[in-house]
Design a protein around this motif. Structure first.
Motif, PDB file in Angstrom:
ATOM      1  N   GLU A   3       0.363  -2.585  -0.929  1.00 27.54           N
ATOM      2  CA  GLU A   3       0.562  -3.607  -1.680  1.00 27.54           C
ATOM      3  C   GLU A   3       0.611  -5.101  -0.881  1.00 27.54           C
ATOM      4  O   GLU A   3       1.076  -4.651   0.251  1.00 27.54           O
ATOM      5  N   GLN A   4       0.362  -5.939  -1.436  1.00 30.90           N
ATOM      6  CA  GLN A   4       0.600  -7.296  -0.834  1.00 30.90           C
ATOM      7  C   GLN A   4       1.680  -8.112  -1.653  1.00 30.90           C
ATOM      8  O   GLN A   4       1.600  -8.413  -2.978  1.00 30.90           O
ATOM      9  N   GLY A   5       2.448  -8.790  -0.860  1.00 26.61           N
ATOM     10  CA  GLY A   5       3.689  -9.328  -1.354  1.00 26.61           C
ATOM     11  C   GLY A   5       3.358 -10.707  -1.582  1.00 26.61           C
ATOM     12  O   GLY A   5       2.209 -11.015  -1.156  1.00 26.61           O
ATOM     13  N   PRO A   6       4.059 -11.586  -2.166  1.00 29.79           N
ATOM     14  CA  PRO A   6       3.668 -12.751  -2.602  1.00 29.79           C
ATOM     15  C   PRO A   6       3.589 -13.893  -1.421  1.00 29.79           C
ATOM     16  O   PRO A   6       2.963 -15.051  -1.585  1.00 29.79           O
ATOM     17  N   ASP A   7       4.263 -13.364  -0.505  1.00 27.96           N
ATOM     18  CA  ASP A   7       4.042 -14.437   0.858  1.00 27.96           C
ATOM     19  C   ASP A   7       3.159 -13.661   1.742  1.00 27.96           C
ATOM     20  O   ASP A   7       2.991 -14.498   2.897  1.00 27.96           O
ATOM     21  N   GLY A   8       2.454 -12.860   1.364  1.00 30.35           N
ATOM     22  CA  GLY A   8       1.247 -12.513   2.263  1.00 30.35           C
ATOM     23  C   GLY A   8       1.917 -11.322   3.165  1.00 30.35           C
ATOM     24  O   GLY A   8       1.218 -10.842   3.970  1.00 30.35           O
ATOM     25  N   ALA A   9       2.851 -10.831   3.184  1.00 25.63           N
ATOM     26  CA  ALA A   9       3.572  -9.674   3.773  1.00 25.63           C
ATOM     27  C   ALA A   9       2.546  -8.330   3.076  1.00 25.63           C
ATOM     28  O   ALA A   9       2.353  -8.662   1.864  1.00 25.63           O
ATOM     29  N   ILE A  10       2.660  -7.415   3.848  1.00 30.39           N
ATOM     30  CA  ILE A  10       2.044  -6.039   3.276  1.00 30.39           C
ATOM     31  C   ILE A  10       3.072  -5.141   3.147  1.00 30.39           C
ATOM     32  O   ILE A  10       4.091  -4.879   3.974  1.00 30.39           O
ATOM     33  N   LEU A  11       3.254  -4.712   2.050  1.00 31.68           N
ATOM     34  CA  LEU A  11       4.168  -3.724   1.529  1.00 31.68           C
ATOM     35  C   LEU A  11       3.661  -2.046   1.641  1.00 31.68           C
ATOM     36  O   LEU A  11       2.609  -2.093   0.744  1.00 31.68           O
ATOM     37  N   LEU A  12       4.415  -1.233   2.076  1.00 28.79           N
ATOM     38  CA  LEU A  12       3.993   0.230   2.230  1.00 28.79           C
ATOM     39  C   LEU A  12       5.107   1.161   1.625  1.00 28.79           C
ATOM     40  O   LEU A  12       6.084   0.866   1.962  1.00 28.79           O
ATOM     41  N   LEU A  13       4.541   2.076   1.050  1.00 29.21           N
ATOM     42  CA  LEU A  13       5.214   3.223   0.598  1.00 29.21           C
ATOM     43  C   LEU A  13       5.203   4.368   1.246  1.00 29.21           C
ATOM     44  O   LEU A  13       3.878   4.794   1.670  1.00 29.21           O
ATOM     45  N   THR A  14       6.624   5.141   1.942  1.00 31.29           N
ATOM     46  CA  THR A  14       6.007   6.249   2.673  1.00 31.29           C
ATOM     47  C   THR A  14       6.465   7.580   2.207  1.00 31.29           C
ATOM     48  O   THR A  14       7.605   7.548   1.347  1.00 31.29           O
ATOM     49  N   ASP A  15       5.581   8.705   1.934  1.00 28.37           N
ATOM     50  CA  ASP A  15       5.819   9.649   0.972  1.00 28.37           C
ATOM     51  C   ASP A  15       6.479  10.580   1.674  1.00 28.37           C
ATOM     52  O   ASP A  15       6.063  11.505   2.389  1.00 28.37           O
ATOM     53  N   HIS A  16       8.004  10.752   1.550  1.00 36.45           N
ATOM     54  CA  HIS A  16       8.681  11.556   2.359  1.00 36.45           C
ATOM     55  C   HIS A  16       9.878  11.913   1.351  1.00 36.45           C
ATOM     56  O   HIS A  16      10.240  11.226   0.438  1.00 36.45           O
ATOM     57  N   ALA A  17      10.665  12.963   1.784  1.00 32.33           N
ATOM     58  CA  ALA A  17      11.845  13.112   0.894  1.00 32.33           C
ATOM     59  C   ALA A  17      12.929  12.087   1.064  1.00 32.33           C
ATOM     60  O   ALA A  17      13.768  11.543   0.572  1.00 32.33           O
ATOM     61  N   ASP A  18      12.746  11.509   2.624  1.00 31.79           N
ATOM     62  CA  ASP A  18      13.774  10.188   2.903  1.00 31.79           C
ATOM     63  C   ASP A  18      12.593   8.757   2.995  1.00 31.79           C
ATOM     64  O   ASP A  18      12.451   8.196   3.891  1.00 31.79           O
ATOM     65  N   GLY A  19      11.894   8.734   1.901  1.00 30.18           N
ATOM     66  CA  GLY A  19      10.701   7.731   1.876  1.00 30.18           C
ATOM     67  C   GLY A  19      11.567   6.356   2.045  1.00 30.18           C
ATOM     68  O   GLY A  19      12.401   6.062   1.893  1.00 30.18           O
ATOM     69  N   GLU A  20      10.266   5.542   2.461  1.00 34.36           N
ATOM     70  CA  GLU A  20      10.793   3.848   2.654  1.00 34.36           C
ATOM     71  C   GLU A  20       9.834   3.174   1.953  1.00 34.36           C
ATOM     72  O   GLU A  20       8.671   3.527   1.966  1.00 34.36           O
TER      73      GLU A  20
END
Length: 363
Positions: free
Chosen positions: A337-354
């Motif tokens: 996803e793209q944040g409103p400030d242009g940062a890139i947001l990612l989800l990591t698919d793990h039991a301890d995801g981030e």
């Protein structure tokens, strides 16, 4: 001696440029359980789905979270569970949140689509809009990405549920891209709207397991990507009534080695790009922000098996170059996803995801 000095300088410059090309990575939120989809709320919070069944509202700056109540009951088995999420284009006025999930039905489970209004900590007026029948006992290939086009149509991807021949049946809602109005009704200009040659909700078929969908920022076209078997992950541009070939044609092979079919066949649509060997793509975004100005218009794709973020530079629909970012982290990137400030947001698919936030190194 001069030649060695020049060579050393060139190597240093190349190494510095390569390092600068890698963004700064911050863990914004941790301790997530197999996060799958996210949607950015107008006030800056994120709605995040966790595959076991929780819907969370997260503050990416503080890490504060709360569980949103009244999300649908899911079948969290195999690849199934609570999956993608999207906001209505007029969310600020109507508060509609759309979800997909693996839900129980008479003969097993199916990919479901529903919507509810986001209230204070819960979804209200929740309704199921579509069930991708027929239901089966498989726990695989639910597909399940959502994207609205500029005309307000909702596109939903479905996988073949591990039963590949279903993708070639235009009356079967699996292995397809579906096109709906925002209330789940069928657009009159869908290719099979009268139901004679295919299911009215189907827009295109012959897909394997599409887990990425986004809009092109200039043309407004819907782009998707999908998992191949052993090779043959594809980027495709869904087109009305078209057959994208799986499993009759594919660049992939059986997991035990033999060829499945030819790379191309008359009357079927070829991918605009494929990954062989597979990277297992998931999540997809055209970058349009200012934080990474040299990346504007580039396509960002998460990779599950190859555990990286792919950055594709395009000339129209042709991939010109492809870089791999974050390979050293070894994390399965599920959503982008793209944040409103242009940062890139990612989800990591793990039991301890981030939830990861990517910013330029010079920030």
């Amino acid at each position: 001696m001069i030649q060695r000095t020049v060579l050393s300088l060139v190597m240093t410059l190349l190494m510095t440029a390569a390092a600068m090309a890698q963004p700064r990575v911050e863990v914004a939120v941790d301790d997530l359980t197999h996060p799958w989809g996210m949607a950015l709320l107008p006030e800056g919070d994120l709605l995040v789905t966790e595959r076991p069944g929780r819907l969370l509202q997260l503050n990416p700056d503080t890490g504060e979270r709360r569980v949103i109540g009244n999300s649908p009951a899911v079948v969290a088995r195999g690849q199934g569970g609570l999956l993608d999420i999207a906001l209505h284009p007029q969310f600020e006025d109507n508060r509609w949140v759309y979800l997909t999930w693996a839900g129980a039905c008479e003969s097993g489970s199916a990919t479901h689509l529903g919507r509810g209004k986001l209230g204070d900590g819960e979804l209200t007026d929740f309704e199921t809009l579509l069930v991708a029948e027929p239901c089966v006992s498989s726990g695989r290939h639910f597909g399940s990405r959502l994207v609205f086009d500029r005309d307000g149509h909702l596109y939903m991807t479905t996988g073949d549920r591990g039963q590949r021949d279903r993708s070639q049946d235009p009356h079967d809602l699996n292995g397809a891209v579906l096109r709906l109005h925002d209330d789940g009704s069928i657009p009159a200009d869908n290719p099979f709207a009268d139901g004679a040659a295919g299911h009215p909700a189907i827009y295109s078929f012959g897909h394997r397991n599409p887990q990425g969908a986004t809009l092109h920022p200039v043309t407004g076209a819907v782009w998707i990507h999908e998992h191949g078997p052993r090779g043959g992950d594809e980027i495709n541009l869904p087109a009305s009534g078209e057959n994208f070939g799986w499993p009759l044609m594919t660049h992939g092979r059986e997991y035990h080695g033999p060829e499945i079919g030819p790379d191309t066949l008359p009357g079927m649509v070829d991918p605009i790009h494929h990954w062989t060997p597979s990277i297992a793509p998931s999540g997809m975004l055209f970058y349009t922000g200012d934080a990474f100005p040299h990346w504007q218009g580039h396509l960002l794709v998460g990779a599950l098996v190859q555990t990286h973020l792919a950055r594709l530079e395009l000339d129209g629909t042709t991939v010109v170059t492809e870089d791999r970012l974050l390979e050293d982290r070894g994390r399965r990137i599920r959503a982008v996803e793209q944040g409103p400030d242009g940062a890139i947001l990612l989800l990591t698919d793990h039991a301890d995801g981030e939830l990861l936030r990517l910013t330029p190194r010079d920030h």
